[in-house]
Design a protein around this motif. Structure first.
Motif, mmCIF file in Angstrom:
data_model
loop_
_atom_site.group_PDB
_atom_site.id
_atom_site.type_symbol
_atom_site.label_atom_id
_atom_site.label_comp_id
_atom_site.label_asym_id
_atom_site.label_seq_id
_atom_site.Cartn_x
_atom_site.Cartn_y
_atom_site.Cartn_z
ATOM 1 N N GLU A 129 0.828 -1.210 0.000
ATOM 2 C CA GLU A 129 0.000 0.000 0.000
ATOM 3 C C GLU A 129 0.863 1.260 0.000
ATOM 4 O O GLU A 129 0.534 2.245 -0.673
ATOM 5 C CB GLU A 129 -0.962 0.000 1.189
ATOM 6 C CG GLU A 129 -1.912 1.185 1.146
ATOM 7 C CD GLU A 129 -3.030 1.124 2.174
ATOM 8 O OE1 GLU A 129 -3.492 2.197 2.613
ATOM 9 O OE2 GLU A 129 -3.443 -0.001 2.545
ATOM 10 N N TYR A 130 1.950 1.234 0.740
ATOM 11 C CA TYR A 130 2.877 2.373 0.764
ATOM 12 C C TYR A 130 3.416 2.651 -0.639
ATOM 13 O O TYR A 130 3.448 3.805 -1.090
ATOM 14 C CB TYR A 130 4.003 2.061 1.737
ATOM 15 C CG TYR A 130 5.124 3.069 1.797
ATOM 16 C CD1 TYR A 130 4.934 4.326 2.363
ATOM 17 C CD2 TYR A 130 6.399 2.748 1.315
ATOM 18 C CE1 TYR A 130 5.973 5.246 2.440
ATOM 19 C CE2 TYR A 130 7.446 3.650 1.398
ATOM 20 C CZ TYR A 130 7.232 4.904 1.949
ATOM 21 O OH TYR A 130 8.263 5.810 2.021
ATOM 22 N N ALA A 131 3.823 1.584 -1.332
ATOM 23 C CA ALA A 131 4.377 1.744 -2.676
ATOM 24 C C ALA A 131 3.300 2.183 -3.666
ATOM 25 O O ALA A 131 3.565 2.981 -4.570
ATOM 26 C CB ALA A 131 5.018 0.437 -3.127
ATOM 27 N N CYS A 132 2.091 1.653 -3.508
ATOM 28 C CA CYS A 132 0.999 2.043 -4.399
ATOM 29 C C CYS A 132 0.647 3.513 -4.221
ATOM 30 O O CYS A 132 0.528 4.254 -5.200
ATOM 31 C CB CYS A 132 -0.218 1.174 -4.123
ATOM 32 S SG CYS A 132 -1.663 1.581 -5.134
ATOM 33 N N ARG A 133 0.495 3.947 -2.990
ATOM 34 C CA ARG A 133 0.117 5.339 -2.726
ATOM 35 C C ARG A 133 1.181 6.318 -3.214
ATOM 36 O O ARG A 133 0.863 7.415 -3.685
ATOM 37 C CB ARG A 133 -0.125 5.545 -1.234
ATOM 38 C CG ARG A 133 -1.404 4.883 -0.728
ATOM 39 C CD ARG A 133 -1.677 5.253 0.713
ATOM 40 N NE ARG A 133 -2.925 4.681 1.202
ATOM 41 C CZ ARG A 133 -4.124 5.187 0.982
ATOM 42 N NH1 ARG A 133 -4.243 6.317 0.292
ATOM 43 N NH2 ARG A 133 -5.208 4.600 1.460
ATOM 44 N N ALA A 134 2.443 5.954 -3.059
ATOM 45 C CA ALA A 134 3.540 6.814 -3.521
ATOM 46 C C ALA A 134 3.374 8.250 -3.025
ATOM 47 O O ALA A 134 3.521 9.217 -3.766
ATOM 48 C CB ALA A 134 3.637 6.778 -5.050
ATOM 49 N N PRO A 139 -8.011 8.075 -2.805
ATOM 50 C CA PRO A 139 -8.334 6.661 -3.034
ATOM 51 C C PRO A 139 -7.428 5.976 -4.050
ATOM 52 O O PRO A 139 -7.166 4.768 -3.941
ATOM 53 C CB PRO A 139 -9.784 6.712 -3.532
ATOM 54 C CG PRO A 139 -10.354 7.936 -2.912
ATOM 55 C CD PRO A 139 -9.229 8.924 -2.919
ATOM 56 N N PHE A 140 -6.949 6.721 -5.045
ATOM 57 C CA PHE A 140 -6.045 6.204 -6.066
ATOM 58 C C PHE A 140 -4.810 7.100 -6.132
ATOM 59 O O PHE A 140 -4.857 8.251 -5.706
ATOM 60 C CB PHE A 140 -6.734 6.185 -7.439
ATOM 61 C CG PHE A 140 -8.035 5.427 -7.459
ATOM 62 C CD1 PHE A 140 -8.070 4.071 -7.721
ATOM 63 C CD2 PHE A 140 -9.236 6.087 -7.208
ATOM 64 C CE1 PHE A 140 -9.271 3.371 -7.739
ATOM 65 C CE2 PHE A 140 -10.445 5.398 -7.221
ATOM 66 C CZ PHE A 140 -10.457 4.029 -7.484
ATOM 67 N N TYR A 141 -3.725 6.583 -6.702
ATOM 68 C CA TYR A 141 -2.537 7.435 -6.804
ATOM 69 C C TYR A 141 -2.662 8.444 -7.943
ATOM 70 O O TYR A 141 -1.858 9.379 -8.038
ATOM 71 C CB TYR A 141 -1.259 6.612 -6.952
ATOM 72 C CG TYR A 141 -1.163 5.701 -8.158
ATOM 73 C CD1 TYR A 141 -0.997 6.202 -9.446
ATOM 74 C CD2 TYR A 141 -1.182 4.329 -8.003
ATOM 75 C CE1 TYR A 141 -0.881 5.369 -10.539
ATOM 76 C CE2 TYR A 141 -1.064 3.471 -9.087
ATOM 77 C CZ TYR A 141 -0.913 3.994 -10.354
ATOM 78 O OH TYR A 141 -0.796 3.147 -11.432
#
Length: 320
Positions: A129-134, A139-141
């Motif tokens: 999740e950390y990498a996805c959020r960046a 809700p989305f990056y």
């Protein structure tokens, strides 16, 4: 006085024939250490995303810039080729591999560890999740919710359409194409960390056993202590947009695969040092002064360095 015993499942990343796998076999990007707020308000069916809690990722790690492809996975398990195109999904070399269980993914990690001498593993749920959020808190990056031109999903159902069937003018993006299959990895723009397809295409296995979130800050969490269902993240080609959100959680028995779940690998930025372990030494009763023994064996997804790290923190004896 109590004796403490840690039992870890650890892979020994001893190279066998490292020349057989090129250095770019799994292209990766380094994800910096940092902190973020994990989860969501957990409304309705997404109750397991709550509570929002702060998570510290104390060390940098490397993550595959794309999902593992058929060609990459079949270097390890050639017989998987017979599953290509099953249910009309994932036919070509450069499409994301599917129909692989968590156990298959761990076996792939172990094989690659031995081939390259590097500690490949699955990401923890928090790392994912950390990498996805960046760095994002939305809700989305993406700046807005993804359209079907920005991610591979059930494009007829963009984000929030469930509340706006008859008032689609309120939607950030309009309904779009539903491709009904996987696509070549890296077909859409990456997030700011340089990671492709973190929203959609295929769900991605994580290390963690599924469980409830704590209502407190966590440092390098590794999931529930026991269970058989493993978390996968990111949503797939047949998911509604709401199931691609950065916080969205899904789970499946670890020995089952699916036509919309695949693999993305990570490895520790410093070989032999990482945060994934079978026990959390921070929960030990510091007032007890008995003997601490760490026993570990080769299984999958980790390295000897974790046992050594716990030894440094606890003064334990190690049994290999």
């Amino acid at each position: 006085m109590k004796n403490k015993f840690f039992l870890l499942a650890i892979t020994f990343c001893l190279p066998i024939h490292p020349q057989e796998v090129s250095k770019s076999f799994i292209p990766m990007v380094e994800i910096p250490a940092g902190s973020f707020y994990m989860g969501s308000d957990g409304l309705g069916e997404d109750f397991d995303e709550a509570p929002i809690h702060q998570v510290i990722i104390s060390r940098p790690f490397r993550m595959g810039i794309t999902e593992i492809t058929n060609a990459q996975y079949e270097s390890f398990r050639p017989e998987h080729r017979a599953l290509r195109g099953k249910n009309g999904v994932s036919l070509e070399d450069d499409e994301a591999v599917v129909n692989v269980s968590y156990s298959d993914a761990v076996a792939f990690c172990e094989w690659l560890c031995r081939k390259e001498g590097k500690n490949y593993r699955l990401p923890t749920e928090a790392e994912w999740e950390y990498a996805c959020r960046a760095g994002t808190v939305t809700p989305f990056y993406l700046e807005n919710s993804p359209s079907a031109e920005e991610a591979n999903y059930y494009g007829h159902y963009p984000y929030m359409i469930e509340d706006n069937y008859f008032s689609q003018g309120n939607l950030e993006v309009k309904p779009g194409e539903y491709r009904q299959t996987t696509v070549e990895v890296g077909s859409f723009s990456p997030n700011s960390f340089g990671l492709y397809d973190m929203h959609g295409n295929v769900g991605e296995w994580t290390w963690d056993i599924y469980g409830e979130y704590p209502d407190e800050e966590q440092n390098d969490p590794v999931g529930a202590a026991s269970g058989t269902r493993r978390v996968y993240r990111g949503g797939g080609w047949n998911d509604f947009a709401k199931n691609m959100r950065s916080a969205y959680r899904a789970m499946l028995d670890q020995d089952k695969g699916s036509f919309n779940i695949g693999i993305r690998l990570v490895r520790n930025a410093v070989n032999g040092v990482g945060s994934v372990a079978g026990s959390d030494s921070s929960n030990a009763d510091k007032e007890n002064t008995g003997t601490v023994l760490i026993a570990y064996f080769s299984w999958g997804g980790n390295t000897r360095g974790i046992a050594q790290e716990i030894q440094q923190q606890t003064g334990a004896d190690i049994f290999e």
